[in-house]
Design an enzyme around this catalytic site. Structure first.
Site, short mmCIF file in Angstrom:
data_model
loop_
_atom_site.label_atom_id
_atom_site.label_comp_id
_atom_site.label_asym_id
_atom_site.label_seq_id
_atom_site.Cartn_x
_atom_site.Cartn_y
_atom_site.Cartn_z
N ASP A 57 0.97 -1.30 0.08
CA ASP A 57 0.06 0.02 0.10
C ASP A 57 0.83 1.40 -0.03
O ASP A 57 2.07 1.04 0.56
CB ASP A 57 -0.98 0.12 1.32
CG ASP A 57 -1.89 -0.91 1.18
OD1 ASP A 57 -1.91 -1.91 0.29
OD2 ASP A 57 -2.73 -1.05 2.10
N ASP A 58 0.19 2.25 -0.30
CA ASP A 58 0.60 3.74 -0.43
C ASP A 58 1.63 4.29 -1.28
O ASP A 58 2.06 5.63 -1.19
CB ASP A 58 1.31 3.94 1.44
CG ASP A 58 0.48 3.74 2.31
OD1 ASP A 58 -0.85 3.42 2.07
OD2 ASP A 58 0.84 3.86 3.42
N HIS A 199 3.84 -2.25 2.99
CA HIS A 199 3.83 -0.83 2.45
C HIS A 199 5.12 -0.72 1.64
O HIS A 199 6.19 -0.94 2.43
CB HIS A 199 3.81 0.17 3.66
CG HIS A 199 2.47 -0.01 4.34
ND1 HIS A 199 2.17 -1.02 5.46
CD2 HIS A 199 1.31 0.53 4.04
CE1 HIS A 199 1.08 -0.93 6.03
NE2 HIS A 199 0.47 0.10 5.15
#
Ligand SMILES: [Zn+2]
Length: 232
Positions: A57-58, A199
């Site tokens: 993610d991100d 992440h």
């Protein structure tokens, strides 16, 4: 006397054929067993014990995502990236690379907004805007969303034809720069059909993710994109 001799001869041939076929069948079976057990011994583990999905993610992050993509490519592993619209706009080349290398790209809202009771319309607009940004780069429709902090409204599924992908293993990689701490949490928890949350904006995550790939592949796990786990 002659008749008796013929019968004895026929019996001898019958016994010989029976013994020969028993030997051949028995030997074949034994040969197969030897082959399979020697493969297991050589590798020291069982094959095909399950499949797992790595999700990041991100991102994309200008440095760590590329590093991660290099490592995944070397190992022939496909992952799923839930990117923010903001970062996708900043690094369209990385989005393009993810797509070309066979990874699945999902939506993580435009500005990493958390859905609350008061911001449904803004959240919806961020999903649409991010879909448009990704689609402009890859030419592919975006179907999967990782809602930040897991807050989701099921009505979006019919409104936008988008589906949430949550997770089953969370190594809390964002709060630890200790690589072995991250890998141990994953290796200790993982089971067949798990979706692992990470992440791609930390160096420690990149190192840990690639170590996890090596260890779990050696155990017999296969890495797939998240859609293959959801729709199996
Ligand atoms: Zn996030």
């Amino acid at each position: 006397m002659g008749k008796e001799k013929r019968l004895t001869g026929m019996l001898a041939i019958f016994l010989f054929v029976a013994a020969l076929s028993f030997f051949v069948i028995g030997n074949g079976k034994e040969a197969r067993q030897t082959t399979s057990s020697s493969v297991a011994e050589q590798d020291g583990h069982n094959k095909d014990i399950g499949k797992v999905a790595l999700t990041f993610d991100d991102g994309p992050h200008p440095f760590y995502t590329e590093q991660l993509l290099d490592g995944l490519k070397e190992r022939g592993v496909k992952a799923t990236f839930f990117v923010t619209g903001e970062n996708a706009q900043l690094h369209p080349d990385i989005i393009e690379r993810m797509d070309k290398e066979g990874h699945l790209i999902g939506n993580h809202t435009y500005s990493h907004i958390q859905l609350t009771t008061g911001n449904r319309e803004q959240f919806r607009e961020e999903l649409i805007k991010t879909n448009e940004i990704i689609m402009e780069i890859t030419g592919k429709e975006v179907i999967y969303v990782r809602p930040p902090y897991g807050s989701w409204d099921k009505k979006f599924e019919t409104e936008l034809n988008m589906f949430p992908v949550l997770w089953s293993v969370d190594p809390l990689d964002w709060c630890s720069s200790n690589v072995s701490c991250i890998t141990n949490r994953i290796i200790g928890d993982v089971e067949d059909s798990d979706i692992i949350l990470m992440h791609d904006c930390y160096e420690s995550t990149v190192t840990a993710a690639l170590q996890v790939v090596d260890e779990l592949m050696a155990e017999g796990y296969t890495f797939v994109t998240a859609d293959e786990i959801l729709f199996d």
